[in-house]
Design an enzyme around this catalytic site. Structure first.
Site, mmCIF file in Angstrom:
data_model
loop_
_atom_site.group_PDB
_atom_site.id
_atom_site.type_symbol
_atom_site.label_atom_id
_atom_site.label_comp_id
_atom_site.label_asym_id
_atom_site.label_seq_id
_atom_site.Cartn_x
_atom_site.Cartn_y
_atom_site.Cartn_z
ATOM 1 N N SER A 193 2.668 -6.193 4.048
ATOM 2 C CA SER A 193 1.943 -5.410 4.957
ATOM 3 C C SER A 193 3.015 -5.145 6.296
ATOM 4 C CB SER A 193 0.541 -5.568 5.026
ATOM 5 O OG SER A 193 -0.013 -4.416 5.498
ATOM 6 N N ASP A 217 4.631 -4.773 -0.481
ATOM 7 C CA ASP A 217 3.615 -3.468 0.037
ATOM 8 C C ASP A 217 4.019 -3.293 1.436
ATOM 9 O OD1 ASP A 217 2.745 -1.448 -1.161
ATOM 10 O OD2 ASP A 217 0.499 -1.916 -0.952
ATOM 11 N N ASP A 234 18.752 -4.562 6.681
ATOM 12 C CA ASP A 234 18.260 -5.508 7.552
ATOM 13 C C ASP A 234 18.641 -6.819 6.873
ATOM 14 O OD1 ASP A 234 17.069 -3.778 9.168
ATOM 15 O OD2 ASP A 234 15.063 -4.057 8.189
ATOM 16 N N HIS A 277 -3.164 -3.451 -2.867
ATOM 17 C CA HIS A 277 -2.141 -4.153 -1.802
ATOM 18 C C HIS A 277 -1.747 -5.480 -2.018
ATOM 19 C CE1 HIS A 277 -0.553 -3.462 2.019
ATOM 20 N NE2 HIS A 277 -1.460 -4.297 2.980
#
Ligand code: NAG
Length: 343
Positions: A193, A217, A234, A277
């Protein structure tokens, strides 16, 4: 100076005036300074199971709250290894002497875990992934507790804290490497998250040299117009697992490789967004223990969301080893309960 009120051109003037008057009565002197999404208010179901109405437009008051969080002082680093799989040992940035008293081993790979909003070291993500990693390989697991930044009910401040915490964790990793001789290619950083974007921010602040970043997620609210979100560069290899796309999770692709299991938003066996999630870290954990989760290649993420995936080249989701050099969008189906993988 921006008043922070966005007015439709076709609104009658009295409606406009009412909005402006209401705005200044409700929030005197608290102008909006950044619109992280077009849509200002979102209902976000927190890990407490409660839906919170959050404002993803950043106001001056959010920035002043965020400024009170000092991740260099407040973040806590918990080390787990096969010799201490359940009780953590602390690692304190700047205290080289303490490292030698822990089971940290600079020759092994290091996993770094970042939890999400309103969570802490006890997040389900950690209780699932710490034992799964230790079962799969003899390595260091460092659980970052950034609840000093994630623990605010003010979501916009938590989004801002995601960035400053990520910069601080990057400083921590640089310090640890200098102190022990470890190198960025030994690292796998995973976040859930808000923590997924933070994993990217950490990698970016280390020049993209981290071997493997996994976004579980990655958060959707507050990241659509936010240039700090997770991106392919990244790390040497970045992978994203989408399980509640469009609600709590980001919809579009973010990594070198993006998986949309079951279409990426509604997971079998779940009847809440929170459950969808969380499936991202349950799938990741199972991938570490038993593999599986073979994805089919899709041309676009909209195709992945509808299972229209017929291109050549399968790829396995998750796992211990980065699939460096792989790119693309993948779809697969899971079972409703463990074992989730269908092969
Ligand atoms: C999802 O994970 C959070 C954070 O660990 C936990 O508090 C919550 O109970 C979980 N919810 C579901 C539905 O699994």
């Amino acid at each position: 100076m921006s008043s922070g009120v966005s007015l439709e051109n076709n609104m009658p003037i009295n409606v406009c005036l009412n909005i402006i008057i209401f705005y200044y009565l409700a929030f005197p002197g608290d102008p909006v300074i950044q619109k992280l999404d077009e849509q200002r208010y979102h209902y976000i179901q927190g890990p407490d199971g409660v839906s919170h109405l959050v404002d993803v437009w950043v106001k001056v008051s959010d920035i002043s709250e965020a400024a009170r969080y000092n991740p260099d002082r407040q973040n806590v680093y918990h080390l787990f290894t096969r010799d201490n799989p359940t009780v953590s040992q602390p690692i304190l940035m700047g205290n080289e002497g303490l490292i030698g008293l822990t089971n940290y081993n600079a020759r092994r790979r290091t996993i770094v875990l970042l939890h999400g909003w309103l969570e802490s070291v006890t997040a389900d993500m950690n209780t699932v992934l710490v034992p799964a990693f230790l079962a799969a390989e003899d390595l260091n697991v460092i659980v970052v507790d950034w609840s000093g930044g994630a623990g605010t009910i003010n979501y916009a401040a938590a989004v801002a804290n995601t960035v400053t915490s990520g910069q601080s964790v990057a400083r921590f990793i640089s310090w640890l490497n200098t102190a022990t001789g470890a190198v960025p290619t030994q690292y796998h950083i995973l976040g859930h998250s808000l923590g997924a974007h933070q994993a990217g921010i950490i990698g970016r602040n280390l020049g993209g040299s981290i071997a493997y970043v996994t976004g579980l997620d990655a958060a959707f609210p507050g990241w659509v117009n936010n240039g700090n979100r997770l991106r392919p560069s990244d790390a040497v290899y970045t992978e994203v697992i989408h399980t509640n796309a469009g609600v709590l999770g980001y919809v579009a692709t973010l990594g070198d490789v993006d998986f949309y299991p079951n279409g990426g938003s509604d997971m079998p066996g779940c009847n809440s967004n929170e459950c969808d999630h969380n499936r991202s870290f349950h799938y990741m954990g199972e991938s570490l223990r038993t593999g599986g989760f073979t994805g089919r290649r899709c041309a676009t993420y909209l195709g992945a969301m509808t299972g229209n995936c017929f291109l050549l080249g399968n790829l396995r989701m998750g796992g211990l080893v980065p699939k460096t050099g792989s790119t693309g969008i993948f779809w697969l189906q899971t079972n409703a309960s463990p074992p989730f993988s269908r092969g």
